[in-house]
Design a protein around this motif. Structure first.
Motif, PDB file in Angstrom:
ATOM      1  N   TRP A  59     -43.587 -44.174  -8.909  1.00 27.51           N
ATOM      2  CA  TRP A  59     -42.972 -43.295  -9.867  1.00 27.51           C
ATOM      3  C   TRP A  59     -42.774 -42.099  -9.206  1.00 27.51           C
ATOM      4  CZ3 TRP A  59     -44.267 -42.672 -15.680  1.00 27.51           C
ATOM      5  CH2 TRP A  59     -43.221 -41.904 -16.286  1.00 27.51           C
ATOM      6  N   ARG A  60     -44.115 -41.538  -8.904  1.00 26.99           N
ATOM      7  CA  ARG A  60     -44.325 -40.345  -8.226  1.00 26.99           C
ATOM      8  C   ARG A  60     -43.420 -40.012  -6.809  1.00 26.99           C
ATOM      9  NH1 ARG A  60     -49.364 -40.179  -4.541  1.00 26.99           N
ATOM     10  NH2 ARG A  60     -48.048 -41.697  -3.457  1.00 26.99           N
ATOM     11  N   ASP A  61     -43.240 -41.130  -6.160  1.00 28.11           N
ATOM     12  CA  ASP A  61     -42.463 -40.838  -4.798  1.00 28.11           C
ATOM     13  C   ASP A  61     -41.056 -40.707  -5.075  1.00 28.11           C
ATOM     14  OD1 ASP A  61     -44.847 -41.049  -3.570  1.00 28.11           O
ATOM     15  OD2 ASP A  61     -44.650 -43.171  -3.069  1.00 28.11           O
TER      16      ASP A  61
ATOM     17  N   LEU B 235     -36.337 -44.821 -23.546  1.00 31.37           N
ATOM     18  CA  LEU B 235     -36.672 -43.579 -22.551  1.00 31.37           C
ATOM     19  C   LEU B 235     -38.145 -43.646 -22.691  1.00 31.37           C
ATOM     20  CD1 LEU B 235     -34.390 -40.625 -23.459  1.00 31.37           C
ATOM     21  CD2 LEU B 235     -34.489 -41.987 -21.672  1.00 31.37           C
ATOM     22  N   PHE B 236     -38.850 -43.771 -21.454  1.00 34.28           N
ATOM     23  CA  PHE B 236     -40.123 -43.901 -21.432  1.00 34.28           C
ATOM     24  C   PHE B 236     -40.576 -42.281 -21.155  1.00 34.28           C
ATOM     25  CE2 PHE B 236     -44.042 -44.611 -18.727  1.00 34.28           C
ATOM     26  CZ  PHE B 236     -44.964 -44.903 -20.129  1.00 34.28           C
ATOM     27  N   GLU B 237     -41.019 -41.790 -22.191  1.00 36.35           N
ATOM     28  CA  GLU B 237     -41.473 -40.233 -22.306  1.00 36.35           C
ATOM     29  C   GLU B 237     -42.491 -39.861 -21.117  1.00 36.35           C
ATOM     30  OE1 GLU B 237     -39.743 -38.342 -24.195  1.00 36.35           O
ATOM     31  OE2 GLU B 237     -39.475 -39.278 -26.140  1.00 36.35           O
ATOM     32  N   SER B 238     -42.323 -38.776 -20.840  1.00 39.91           N
ATOM     33  CA  SER B 238     -43.310 -38.261 -19.834  1.00 39.91           C
ATOM     34  C   SER B 238     -44.262 -37.151 -20.303  1.00 39.91           C
ATOM     35  CB  SER B 238     -42.657 -37.612 -18.552  1.00 39.91           C
ATOM     36  OG  SER B 238     -41.950 -36.624 -18.928  1.00 39.91           O
TER      37      SER B 238
ATOM     38  N   VAL C  91     -37.434 -46.984 -10.166  1.00 40.91           N
ATOM     39  CA  VAL C  91     -38.537 -47.803  -9.167  1.00 40.91           C
ATOM     40  C   VAL C  91     -39.232 -48.672 -10.105  1.00 40.91           C
ATOM     41  CG1 VAL C  91     -38.792 -46.006  -7.717  1.00 40.91           C
ATOM     42  CG2 VAL C  91     -40.410 -45.979  -9.646  1.00 40.91           C
ATOM     43  N   VAL C  92     -39.514 -48.771 -11.415  1.00 36.29           N
ATOM     44  CA  VAL C  92     -40.232 -49.462 -12.206  1.00 36.29           C
ATOM     45  C   VAL C  92     -39.326 -50.514 -12.880  1.00 36.29           C
ATOM     46  CG1 VAL C  92     -41.874 -49.460 -14.098  1.00 36.29           C
ATOM     47  CG2 VAL C  92     -41.634 -47.605 -12.407  1.00 36.29           C
ATOM     48  N   VAL C  93     -38.454 -50.156 -13.663  1.00 37.73           N
ATOM     49  CA  VAL C  93     -37.731 -51.058 -14.441  1.00 37.73           C
ATOM     50  C   VAL C  93     -36.811 -51.677 -13.489  1.00 37.73           C
ATOM     51  CG1 VAL C  93     -36.103 -51.425 -16.433  1.00 37.73           C
ATOM     52  CG2 VAL C  93     -38.079 -49.787 -16.554  1.00 37.73           C
ATOM     53  N   SER C  94     -36.031 -50.717 -12.704  1.00 40.12           N
ATOM     54  CA  SER C  94     -35.207 -51.508 -11.529  1.00 40.12           C
ATOM     55  C   SER C  94     -34.049 -52.463 -12.043  1.00 40.12           C
ATOM     56  CB  SER C  94     -35.872 -51.915 -10.503  1.00 40.12           C
ATOM     57  OG  SER C  94     -36.793 -51.168  -9.759  1.00 40.12           O
ATOM     58  N   ALA C  95     -33.796 -52.570 -13.119  1.00 43.57           N
ATOM     59  CA  ALA C  95     -32.533 -53.437 -13.672  1.00 43.57           C
ATOM     60  C   ALA C  95     -32.106 -52.903 -14.793  1.00 43.57           C
ATOM     61  CB  ALA C  95     -33.507 -54.561 -14.106  1.00 43.57           C
TER      62      ALA C  95
ATOM     63  N   ARG D 204     -34.227 -36.365 -15.701  1.00 40.01           N
ATOM     64  CA  ARG D 204     -34.812 -36.972 -14.358  1.00 40.01           C
ATOM     65  C   ARG D 204     -35.554 -37.768 -14.008  1.00 40.01           C
ATOM     66  NH1 ARG D 204     -32.545 -33.608  -9.279  1.00 40.01           N
ATOM     67  NH2 ARG D 204     -31.265 -32.755 -10.729  1.00 40.01           N
ATOM     68  N   VAL D 205     -37.006 -37.289 -14.785  1.00 37.05           N
ATOM     69  CA  VAL D 205     -38.105 -38.118 -14.621  1.00 37.05           C
ATOM     70  C   VAL D 205     -38.075 -39.650 -15.051  1.00 37.05           C
ATOM     71  CG1 VAL D 205     -39.210 -37.407 -16.678  1.00 37.05           C
ATOM     72  CG2 VAL D 205     -40.725 -38.077 -14.856  1.00 37.05           C
ATOM     73  N   CYS D 206     -37.205 -39.808 -16.392  1.00 38.56           N
ATOM     74  CA  CYS D 206     -36.981 -40.961 -16.835  1.00 38.56           C
ATOM     75  C   CYS D 206     -35.997 -41.821 -15.718  1.00 38.56           C
ATOM     76  CB  CYS D 206     -36.297 -41.039 -18.328  1.00 38.56           C
ATOM     77  SG  CYS D 206     -37.301 -40.300 -19.297  1.00 38.56           S
ATOM     78  N   VAL D 207     -34.974 -41.192 -15.066  1.00 39.18           N
ATOM     79  CA  VAL D 207     -33.906 -41.977 -14.318  1.00 39.18           C
ATOM     80  C   VAL D 207     -34.886 -42.538 -13.256  1.00 39.18           C
ATOM     81  CG1 VAL D 207     -32.107 -41.289 -12.691  1.00 39.18           C
ATOM     82  CG2 VAL D 207     -32.146 -40.551 -14.951  1.00 39.18           C
ATOM     83  N   ALA D 208     -35.872 -41.627 -12.647  1.00 36.73           N
ATOM     84  CA  ALA D 208     -36.745 -41.807 -11.530  1.00 36.73           C
ATOM     85  C   ALA D 208     -37.480 -43.365 -11.999  1.00 36.73           C
ATOM     86  CB  ALA D 208     -37.585 -40.874 -11.215  1.00 36.73           C
ATOM     87  N   PHE D 209     -38.191 -43.078 -13.332  1.00 34.01           N
ATOM     88  CA  PHE D 209     -38.847 -44.247 -13.732  1.00 34.01           C
ATOM     89  C   PHE D 209     -37.956 -45.703 -13.623  1.00 34.01           C
ATOM     90  CE2 PHE D 209     -40.358 -47.115 -17.445  1.00 34.01           C
ATOM     91  CZ  PHE D 209     -41.603 -47.166 -17.107  1.00 34.01           C
ATOM     92  N   ASN D 210     -36.699 -45.480 -14.197  1.00 32.15           N
ATOM     93  CA  ASN D 210     -36.047 -46.892 -14.297  1.00 32.15           C
ATOM     94  C   ASN D 210     -35.953 -47.380 -12.979  1.00 32.15           C
ATOM     95  OD1 ASN D 210     -36.202 -46.759 -16.866  1.00 32.15           O
ATOM     96  ND2 ASN D 210     -34.144 -45.953 -17.376  1.00 32.15           N
TER      97      ASN D 210
END
Ligand SMILES: C[S@@+](CC[C@H](N)C(=O)[O-])C[C@H]1O[C@@H](n2cnc3c(N)ncnc32)[C@H](O)[C@@H]1O
Length: 968
Positions: free
Chosen positions: A147-149, A129-132, A239-243, A231-237
């Motif tokens: 990530w913001r979008d 998990l990438f913490e926020s 768009v950023v990690v996407s895999a 939810r913010v980590c889900v958003a991160f994954n």
């Protein structure tokens, strides 16, 4: 170089490629900042002395938000935490710097947590998990913007929509939490549990294996819950990690994201030691932490539970971490004691509160939900000491959406969790308990609304209870799981791929002439259009779309189409002559005539033939105004049914009048057996679903069909843009990306904030999840019976509201436009209340009344009741059985997928309308319930001397109540 000013004219000094020396943080209220938060801020000043602190609250934040986002408030989201998650990303995306949660105590120089060369620095938990709570970035980093979008998009999704979204991620092969928390923890259970786990695990895997075909995904165990929570980590994954993958540190590193292991640093105390709140607080404030080395951990992240408890106790023992930190900071937030017993302090704090039952003083936390000491047997009360902690440990309260339903004495029956109950320990924050219903429920903290009925509720641990729809869904899914997948249980796991291979089937057949793009691409090229070699038109489930063949950067130009390839009224006039295409002819009419002329008169000789060959036919477009009477029956009960018939009739009328006038002028060039009604309707369907409004000069906008660019599909969140450009060399239309697109990713554009009804009417599709759904409600009847209608109308006109705007209100799902309540209040005001007859005097009285806010209890009640009646009238046109059927279909993927395309779109559109109406009906009921309360409090507030306190104990969150009446 100065950083560009984003909002409020602020500009920051920074060095290129460096994280700006700015620390951002948010605490909702300016006045009531708990000692521990102030201590945290003290540590930032100490360990980050060269940084500028930007400590924001709900008011000051507006100064810094970029211009387009200034109106975003906690109300725009379902929870305050979703808002602050988005807020941190928005601020970092614009200004860069460091985001720190308000309860983060630094214990070493902040730079030791940063990596200046990374695009984004932060902390991860268990490599998954990438913490926020601690983020650092340079301004305008692509990763942060994306990530913001994404957070903006999913942060405002209701639970049901979010569920659909999570399943979509799965179908795209994205593991929202990178496999984390998907395993059920059945350790320490009997062998029966072990076997059950084994079967369950395979059954779940078997069902999920087909997610790409069924779009049906089963969140194992508490995974759905975690996805909601993070939810913010889900958003991160997304768009950023996407895999897929279990170690995000490896996936993120190549993208320039630097992660520090939070268990070695800020989370060490809480996570690594596996302590609960009481143990953590004990360690922080007692001498047991005397020898603990603070520098290596660099900081301590407190959760809200620890913050609350520390605030309640407000003392520390000499030598403890808290005492040491406040000595370092040189300020006193906690009373320092030579020795102290935590138990005695806890007992004193809680029992004295019980005795007093009085509002607390300004030095304590803002009021949170409080209930009377509970009377249920087995509830362990307000006192906490070790003995009682031990005794109370096995006490479990089981809650459902109906509140507390059962009190049990041990955890053993975990089956309850699976069947829709969540178990939660009563300790250590015994003083709080969610009320049985949301009615009469006070808001949890200033700056936060009372929980909405559809919102997942927070339990005492600040975690969510799974809301009822999810529970039902889970039960239904469990049943389905058993029936569908038992035969597959024994398929060895090795044969199951980690994610499904493909998406849900396309709505267009992917073969055939309409997918042969090459002739058009050649034609474009020969005529001076430029299409990036990185993009092409290709098939997808939305028909054909624009796809990235390889990585396309943010802001990159994908296509440039010269004006000579564009179909507009201008091109119609040159093709058909200005006799036919007169000055006053509408743009749509003109282009419709040209389309028929080019396609059916000139045919292969048409300059546009390679493009026309690719245009879909009327049925493929599927706009609801082209549906047959029989198909329109599918829309019964929805507003869009009548609107579709109305638009169709308008187009038919226009065609008839053209035949009699314009076309009759030159029957040889415009034979009526070529210029038929079905072709005219086809031309309109093409125009309404694929034309753009473009501005090339100051003269105004032009409607235009732009070959290639019109293959772009709709995503309401996309910010890609299409623009008309005028240069010395000529005019052209340009398509630019909004963000970076990876290979094989589809590039979308937003067709605007369109509701499902509009999408279906004009474009022939609707979205299962559409945050822009709204319902327009006419106010005709209210205007007919209102008193002093004429002066009221003229007053509105003077205040910039035009005649059309006065005629109806727009009801959105999550927000109320300010004018809506203003209009309703005005309409229900009686002659007596206005008290004057002359127009100019009415204007003056209305101005003094400030109708943008509630004016008097009975006016407010009448306005809300009028709204309730209007909503009920529209709702009554949709039979209950139909509403229930749609809701069920939208939950049940298998049944939904079995429907025809039109049935699916009809169900989504009607459900969207009902959802907006139902949600607003509930909201109106809740507000009606609060009206007397709000005015009583408002009066009490006016009388009190010190704002926020009175004998009548005005709640700190009074403003939050008022806000409900003042949404924008
Ligand atoms: C401007 S065209 C886009 C190109 C189109 N897909 C094609 O194949 O020609 C608009 C049409 O695309 C389809 N479309 C666009 N966005 C969509 C979406 N998000 N979901 C389903 N269909 C979509 C609808 O049929 C709509 O009428």
């Amino acid at each position: 170089a100065p950083l560009s000013a984003k909002g409020g004219g602020v500009s920051e000094p920074t060095h290129a490629n460096q994280i700006p020396k700015l620390i951002w943080s948010f605490w909702h209220s300016e006045a009531l900042v708990p000692g521990v938060v102030r201590l945290a801020q003290g540590t930032w000043k100490h360990f980050a002395p060269d940084y500028q602190l930007r400590l924001l609250n709900e008011q000051s934040v507006k100064e810094y938000l970029p211009a387009g986002e200034r109106d975003v408030s906690p109300d725009s989201f379902f929870t305050l935490s979703a808002y602050t998650d988005w807020l941190r990303l928005s601020l970092l995306a614009s200004y860069g710097g460091i985001w720190m949660d308000s309860t983060l105590l630094l214990t070493a120089p902040v730079d030791s947590l940063l990596n200046q060369t990374a695009h984004l620095s932060g902390l991860h938990l268990e490599a998954a998990l990438f913490e926020s709570y601690f983020l650092a970035a340079r301004p305008e980093e692509d990763i942060v913007q994306r990530w913001r979008d994404e957070m903006w998009r999913i942060g405002r999704m209701a639970d049901k929509d979010y569920d659909v979204h999570l399943t979509r991620l799965k179908t795209r092969g994205i593991e929202p939490l990178n496999g984390h928390m998907s395993e059920c923890d059945w350790r320490d259970r009997s062998p029966v549990h072990e076997v059950a786990h084994w079967i369950l695990h395979r059954a779940v895997a078997a069902v999920n294996f087909f997610v790409g075909y069924t779009s049906f995904y089963l969140h194992p165990c508490g995974q759905h819950y975690w996805m909601w929570y993070y939810r913010v980590c889900v958003a991160f994954n997304a768009v950023v990690v996407s895999a897929d993958g279990s170690d995000i540190t490896q996936l993120a590193a190549p993208m320039g994201i630097h992660m520090t292991d939070s268990e070695r640093t800020l989370n060490r105390i809480a996570v690594s030691f596996g302590w609960d709140t009481t143990q953590i607080v004990r360690f922080l404030i007692t001498r047991s932490s005397e020898d603990f080395q603070l520098t290596p951990i660099r900081g301590i992240k407190l959760r809200s539970k620890e913050r609350n408890m520390l605030t309640e106790l407000s003392f520390c023992e000499t030598g403890s971490i808290i005492c040491r930190l406040q000595a370092l900071v040189g300020d006193r937030f906690f009373e320092e004691r030579a020795s102290a017993s935590l138990e005695a302090a806890v007992e004193k704090t809680y029992s004295s509160r019980q005795r007093q039952q009085q509002p607390r003083q300004a030095t304590t936390l803002p009021q949170r939900r409080r209930s009377q000491p509970p009377t249920e047997p087995g509830y362990q009360g307000y006192k906490v000491n070790d003995e009682e902690i031990e005794k109370a440990k096995p006490v479990v309260v089981l809650t459902s959406d109906k509140g507390i339903t059962k009190v049990e004495t041990d955890y053993s029956d975990l089956a309850h969790q699976a069947s829709g109950f969540r178990a939660r320990s009563l300790l250590p924050t015994l003083s709080e308990r969610p009320p049985a219903t949301t009615e009469g429920y006070q808001s949890s903290a200033p700056g936060r609304e009372a929980p909405r009925p559809w919102e997942p509720k927070m339990d005492v641990d600040g975690k969510t209870q799974v809301p009822a729809p999810c529970l039902e869904m889970r039960a239904e899914r469990a049943l389905l799981l058993l029936t569908v997948s038992l035969p597959l249980v024994f398929v060895p796991e090795v044969f199951l791929p980690r994610h499904a291979p493909s998406r849900v089937g396309p709505r267009w057949s992917q073969g055939g002439a309409r997918f042969e793009i090459e002739p058009m691409e050649l034609w474009l090229f020969e005529n001076g259009a430029r299409v990036s070699s990185k993009a092409s038109v290709g098939p997808g489930s939305e028909g054909r779309g624009v796809w990235a063949k390889q990585t396309i950067a943010a802001g990159e130009e994908i296509a440039r189409v010269p004006i000579k390839l564009v179909l507009s009224k201008e091109s119609a006039a040159s093709a058909l002559g200005s006799d036919i295409i007169s000055e006053d002819m509408g743009e749509y009419t003109a282009i419709a005539l040209q389309l028929i002329h080019e396609r059916y008169v000139l045919q292969d000789a048409s300059f546009w033939q390679p493009y026309l060959d690719l245009l879909p036919d009327t049925a493929e477009i599927g706009s609801s105004f082209t549906w047959s009477e029989e198909d329109l029956e599918l829309l019964s009960g929805s507003l869009i049914q009548n609107i579709s018939s109305f638009l169709r009739e308008k187009i038919q009328d226009e065609y008839r009048s053209l035949c009699e006038t314009t076309l009759a002028k030159d029957p040889a060039s415009f034979p009526l057996d070529v210029f038929t009604l079905p072709r005219y309707i086809w031309a309109y369907a093409v125009l309404l679903s694929r034309s753009f409004r473009l501005r090339f000069d100051r003269k105004g906008e032009k409607i235009a069909l732009v070959p290639f660019v019109d293959f772009i599909n709709h995503d309401p969140e996309s910010k890609a843009y299409v623009a008309g450009v005028t240069e010395a060399a000529g005019r052209y239309v340009m398509l630019k990306t909004d963000r970076k697109y990876g290979p094989k990713e589809q590039v979308f554009d937003s067709y605007g904030r369109r509701s499902n009804d509009e999408l279906l009417l004009l474009y022939g599709f609707s979205l299962e999840t559409n945050v822009h759904n709204y319902v327009e409600i006419p106010l005709t009847e209210l205007w007919e019976c209102t008193e002093l209608a004429e002066p009221k109308r003229s007053w509105l006109a003077v205040n910039g509201i035009d005649q059309d705007e006065m005629q109806s209100i727009f009801l959105y799902r999550g927000r109320w436009p300010k004018e809506m309540m203003l209009l309703l209040r005005l309409l229900v005001l009686t002659r007596e209340e206005i008290g004057v007859r002359r127009e100019y005097a009415v204007h003056k009285t209305l101005k003094d009344m400030d109708l943008a806010t509630p004016v008097a209890p009975d006016v407010e009640e009448r306005a809300l009741k009028a709204l309730r009646k209007l909503i009920a009238e529209v709702l009554s046109k949709c039979p209950v059985q139909l509403r229930e059927r749609d809701a069920k279909l939208l939950r049940d993927r298998l049944a939904f997928e079995a429907l025809s395309r039109k049935e699916q779109y009809a169900a989504s559109a009607r459900h969207g309308e009902v959802d907006v109406l139902e949600t607003n009906r509930l909201r109106v009921n809740r507000l009606l319930h609060h009206v007397p309360f709000v005015f009583r409090r408002r009066d009490a507030r006016k009388q009190q001397v010190v704002p926020g306190f009175s004998a009548d104990s005005v709640p700190q969150d009074f403003d939050v109540f008022l806000k409900e009446f003042e949404m924008d």
